[in-house]
Enzyme design. Structure first.
Site, PDB file in Angstrom:
ATOM      1  N   LYS A   1       0.854  -1.195   0.000  1.00  0.00           N
ATOM      2  CA  LYS A   1       0.000   0.000   0.000  1.00  0.00           C
ATOM      3  C   LYS A   1       0.884   1.236   0.000  1.00  0.00           C
ATOM      4  O   LYS A   1       1.897   1.270   0.699  1.00  0.00           O
ATOM      5  CB  LYS A   1      -0.905  -0.025   1.245  1.00  0.00           C
TER       6      LYS A   1
ATOM      7  N   SER B   1      -9.877   2.119   2.898  1.00  0.00           N
ATOM      8  CA  SER B   1      -8.952   2.789   2.019  1.00  0.00           C
ATOM      9  C   SER B   1      -7.983   1.858   1.288  1.00  0.00           C
ATOM     10  O   SER B   1      -7.391   2.253   0.289  1.00  0.00           O
ATOM     11  CB  SER B   1      -8.128   3.800   2.823  1.00  0.00           C
TER      12      SER B   1
ATOM     13  N   SER C   1     -10.248   0.028   7.190  1.00  0.00           N
ATOM     14  CA  SER C   1      -9.613   0.100   5.870  1.00  0.00           C
ATOM     15  C   SER C   1      -8.939  -1.170   5.381  1.00  0.00           C
ATOM     16  O   SER C   1      -8.538  -1.234   4.220  1.00  0.00           O
ATOM     17  CB  SER C   1      -8.580   1.233   5.858  1.00  0.00           C
TER      18      SER C   1
END
Lengths: 484, 491
Positions: free
Chosen positions: B78, B158, B182
């Site tokens: 990420k 997210s 997330s």
């Protein structure tokens, strides 16, 4: 004496100080970067100090110890639980966009500091709190016409903010207070107290009121870095406030700056322009929880502090308060003195240290630490006076030789033949010669016995200063039949 | 989709160790898959050369019978994790072409264990979002679609890039972060496993901060076993993160015994919210049946302050974010938009550099910390947080784990909710209280919605008891036997 005389009567000044003291530490409060003064710009900046993405602060335990030690030295309470908060504001020299500080739960709580006034009386100044915080970097605006530069070497350096109660009433109080705090910090080794390098700075809160009335509105004079300027700024600011009030105006709460060149304070920002710092506990740091035993262990390390040393110097060496005060101003002074005073006349030792030695250091730009004459050598010299090997006058010559050559005083006295003449035969001969050569003076001295000093001087001159002046004086008095 | 990209982490590990395949082959297969699925916009920076280089190094080790627990495993990271010499942006314009000179602790742990970096994964800007639509690099597309409907769906957020890439077989596993859901919500939306460990389990050092007291890294994988292996590598005590906790990292994989007899599972009644879709309710009941059948005891528990978790979260998280994001000021790195003075430069840089959702949260956060509002908002929210934590503590006196749905709905269409922040925030209704209490939680794919989309169930554990969590999740995973493939893969 402590009041200001205004056109409409007397006014009292009320002063409270916030002292920012840089903690003596190899590395910063929340990072491992060096704190050395005077390095190349931006050469002592860690990823944390530059607030790179994802960087986290970690408390430097040594800085915490130093703060606790300082708190104990200020006779203050140590809070076993303390919390770091973020003080949020934008400024280019504040990379994180917040300063890590302590707001609601500082490491040190209330304490008290005693200052000695010139008349010998004492005045207590309350300490409200001491908290830890990060210093900001430095903005430099005058290198380029349209751009500013930022040096982050100071960014994150550990500061202690020592907040006093509004307990001071004169500029003198404030100066003595700063001086006293500085001395205590230097004794503890928690701050070098160097005001020129910015290691110690003060914000001064000034207000005026009718004696005994409610507190007036205060103005804060920011970032003072000399004791002398603190005094001048307070005098100016108090007078300014009195003039405004007496002219029917009111004081606006604001932050002001001291303009050294103009000798006046001027407005920096008003209360309305003040930041809303949005303090909240720093979520990157846990509350600091101390064990009482840890605090006790630090307490055991506290050195002798100025007040205690002052008392002991008076007791142990029979010094007066004035001399003792000069010596305790700096722990190095007192240490130096105590080495000199070992086994010699203490009064003589203090005179030599605070007189000849300090005079020489000042003149030649040395400090006590860099003195070309070490305490042991000066002690040897004073020892030679104490045991009457040389006179005080000869000692001054020896002192100069010591400075020139770096030789030990005993060696100088030996080589230059400066040993005091204690052979009464030789002295007697010189006395007889002076008496014989000056029959008119002999007549005069019989009328005015004080003139005996003139004969002593002549004999000393004749013996090249080496005769023991006491022995000379005794002999002259005996020969001329003068009473003691 | 090749055979190699369809391997789970544990299968790939066996094949690498047995020298059936090489790390380079595995990396190349995934690089192909990344290219084929580029339309998902899951990867924002590819590091193909680096991947081959790392895979070669892994092959040398594997040939000697050496290597760590992730040796030769191609992963995505990420873009919130700082990666040395690899651009890191948190999917924000404001970081510009920022390229760290340092490696986050989590990724450093993984490289030390032999993992291979394929690239950086898209996410919501600064991890603020539940749909991956707030990214400066554009939305991520969910590889799943509704039956007979080619509407592009969000992968959740997210960590939408992480979830989509793992679901689309573009990487074997991915790192992710979870501040309010997330990791778990996108895992539920993409039919993957998302594990958020206990706060303090993974170091936050080197991970771009959103809300410091809530952020926690964790893996997204295709199986519970893979999540256990990943977490074992990612987790560590780190002196550089004062909130990381000095608890030894167990060998999580060894805890997957398949035995949960006598385990006490709590069903928090407050999670039965009004208007919960029938199929979510049914899935939850199905989960209860699976656990019962495996020998677990089911108990009703109460978490009375649950309804305050979401509002309190939307005070605490923006407050911390407003301060954490102050460093993006255009002075030292990232985007700088000049102005006539420093205040203008700040305003211009931050107005252009931050997207709308990030600006909204900075404003909310600044407001709730302001003089006069602090007590009413921030302080009160922190008190609520303490009560939420206490609810869980009390419930955990009776049970070992809790079972809830992960999300109130299946994945929705791109653009469907973006104009309505409040509806968007409701996505986190079942996940935020876990962050507020600092607990570990895991989402596993448990069923398919009526219109063909994956649905997740969440297990919540006690602090630092990820072992029990993994053990139960593994049992439930076997019972659920989730084999459906995203339409994109099935084609």
């Amino acid at each position: 004496m402590s009041l200001i005389q205004g056109a409409t009567g007397e006014w009292e000044i009320v002063l409270g100080l916030e002292i920012h003291a840089q903690i003596t530490s190899q590395s910063k409060l929340m990072s491992g970067a060096s704190t050395k003064f005077g390095a190349e710009p931006n050469s002592q900046v860690s990823l944390v100090d530059a607030a790179m993405p994802g960087m986290l602060p970690v408390v430097n335990e040594f800085c915490y110890e130093q703060a606790v030690l300082t708190g104990l030295g200020l006779n203050a309470e140590i809070n076993l639980v303390s919390i770091f908060d973020r003080k949020n504001y934008f400024y280019p020299d504040l990379p994180q966009g917040y300063q890590i500080s302590q707001f609601t739960d500082p490491i040190v709580g209330p304490g008290v500091v005693k200052i000695e006034l010139p008349d010998g009386s004492f005045h207590d100044v309350g300490i409200e709190r001491l908290h830890l915080e990060q210093d900001a970097g430095k903005s430099i605006h005058d290198l380029y016409p349209s751009q500013s530069c930022v040096d982050l070497n100071r960014s994150g350096v550990a500061l202690m903010e020592i907040v006093s109660d509004p307990d001071m009433r004169t500029a003198e109080h404030a100066k003595l207070y700063v001086s006293k705090i500085r001395t205590i910090l230097r004794y503890l080794g928690t701050c070098d107290g160097n005001m020129e390098q910015g290691s110690l700075r003060a914000d001064v809160n000034v207000s005026v009121r009718r004696p005994g009335a409610e507190l007036g509105t205060r103005c804060e004079i920011k970032n003072m870095n000399s004791i002398r300027n603190i005094g001048m700024a307070i005098e100016y600011e108090a007078r300014r406030q009195v003039d405004i009030i007496e002219d029917g105006g009111t004081i606006a709460q604001e932050t002001r700056l001291w303009d050294v060149a103009k000798g006046e304070t001027r407005s920096m920002r008003s209360k309305e322009e003040a930041h809303d710092y949005r303090y909240f506990p720093d979520p990157d740091l846990l509350p600091v929880v101390l064990e009482q035993s840890w605090v006790d262990a630090i307490k055991a390390r506290i050195p002798e502090l100025p007040d205690a040393k002052h008392g002991r110097l008076m007791r142990q060496y029979g010094l007066n308060s004035y001399d003792a005060n000069i010596l305790i101003a700096d722990p190095e002074n007192a240490d130096y003195f105590e080495i000199v005073a070992k086994g010699v006349d203490a009064k003589l030792a203090v005179n030599w240290v605070t007189g000849d030695l300090f005079g020489m250091l000042n003149k030649r730009g040395f400090t006590i630490e860099t003195s070309p004459i070490k305490a042991e050598a000066l002690g040897e010299l004073v020892g030679l006076i104490t045991d009457k090997t040389i006179s005080n006058k000869i000692a001054k010559q020896v002192f100069e030789f010591m400075l020139e050559t770096g030789d030990a005083p005993t060696k100088i006295v030996e080589e230059k033949g400066l040993k005091q003449v204690t052979d009464t035969g030789a002295i007697e001969k010189a006395v007889d010669e002076v008496i014989a050569a000056n029959p008119d003076k002999v007549e005069q001295v019989k009328q005015k016995p004080k003139m005996a000093g003139w004969f002593v001087g002549q004999v000393m001159q004749a013996t090249g200063g080496k005769a023991n002046p006491q022995a000379v004086s005794d002999l002259i008095k005996a020969k001329l039949g003068l009473e003691d | 989709m090749s055979d190699l990209t369809n391997l789970t982490l544990s299968d790939a590990r066996e094949k690498l160790r047995n020298k059936d395949i090489t790390a380079v082959e595995l990396a190349e297969a995934h690089i192909d898959a990344m290219q084929q699925t580029a339309g998902l916009n899951a990867f924002i920076f590819n590091t193909e050369e680096k991947a081959i280089e790392m895979a070669k190094a892994s092959d040398v080790k594997l040939a000697k019978g050496e290597g760590g627990i992730l040796e030769g495993i191609p992963v995505g990271v990420k873009d919130l994790f700082c990666t040395k010499d690899v651009r890191t942006t948190a999917s924000s314009k404001i970081l510009g072409d920022f390229t760290p000179t340092y490696e986050s602790t989590v990724t450093a742990n993984m490289w030390a264990d032999g993992a291979v970096l394929l690239g950086k994964l898209n996410c919501d800007e600064f991890a603020m979002g539940s749909s991956n639509e707030t990214s400066f690099f554009g939305p991520v597309v969910n590889p799943w679609q509704r039956q007979g409907d080619d509407t592009q769906l969000v992968p959740g957020g997210s960590s939408g890039g992480s979830a989509a890439a793992v679901a689309a077989r573009a990487c074997i596993a991915a790192t992710a972060t979870d501040t309010g859901g997330s990791i778990r919500q996108p895992a539920a939306f993409t039919g993957t496993v998302g594990m958020k460990p206990t706060y303090g389990r993974c170091s936050r050092w080197g991970t771009v901060a959103f809300a410091s007291s809530l952020d926690q890294a964790g893996p997204i994988t295709r199986t519970v076993r893979d999540a256990a292996i990943m977490l074992e590598s990612m987790a560590s005590y780190d002196v550089k993160d004062s909130t990381s906790v000095n608890v030894a990292v167990p060998a999580y994989e060894k805890t997957l015994t398949g035995d949960i007899k006598g385990l006490k599972i709590g069903i928090p009644k407050e999670f039965k919210v009004d208007g919960m879709p029938e199929e979510i309710q049914a899935l939850w009941q199905q989960g209860i049946e699976w656990l019962k059948a495996a020998g677990a005891e089911i108990h009703d528990v109460s978490l009375p302050h649950t309804k305050y978790a979401l509002p309190a979260y939307y005070i605490v998280a923006p407050a911390e974010a407003s301060s954490n994001l102050a460093r993006y000021d255009g002075v030292r790195y990232g985007l700088r938009v000049a102005g006539d003075n420093i205040d203008e430069q700040y305003a211009n840089s931050r107005a252009e550099g931050f997207g709308e959702e990030v600006q909204r949260r900075i404003l909310i956060g600044t407001y709730v910390l302001s003089a006069g509002y602090y007590d009413a908002y921030y302080k009160k929210a922190q008190r609520v947080r303490t009560l939420i934590k206490r609810d869980f503590d009390q419930a955990y006196e009776k049970v070992d784990l809790m079972l809830t749905p992960t999300t109130p709905t299946a994945a929705f269409g791109i653009g469907e909710n973006i104009g309505d922040p409040l509806t968007m925030y409701l996505n986190d209704i079942f996940t935020v209280s876990v962050n507020m209490a600092g607990l570990p939680g895991i989402s596993i794919p448990a069923g398919i919605s009526a219109n063909g989309l994956p649905l997740g169930l969440q297990l919540i554990g006690k602090p630092f008891d990820e072992e029990t969590l993994f053990r139960a999740a593994d049992v439930m995973e076997q019972a659920a036997d989730f084999t459906a493939l995203p339409q994109l893969m099935a084609k």
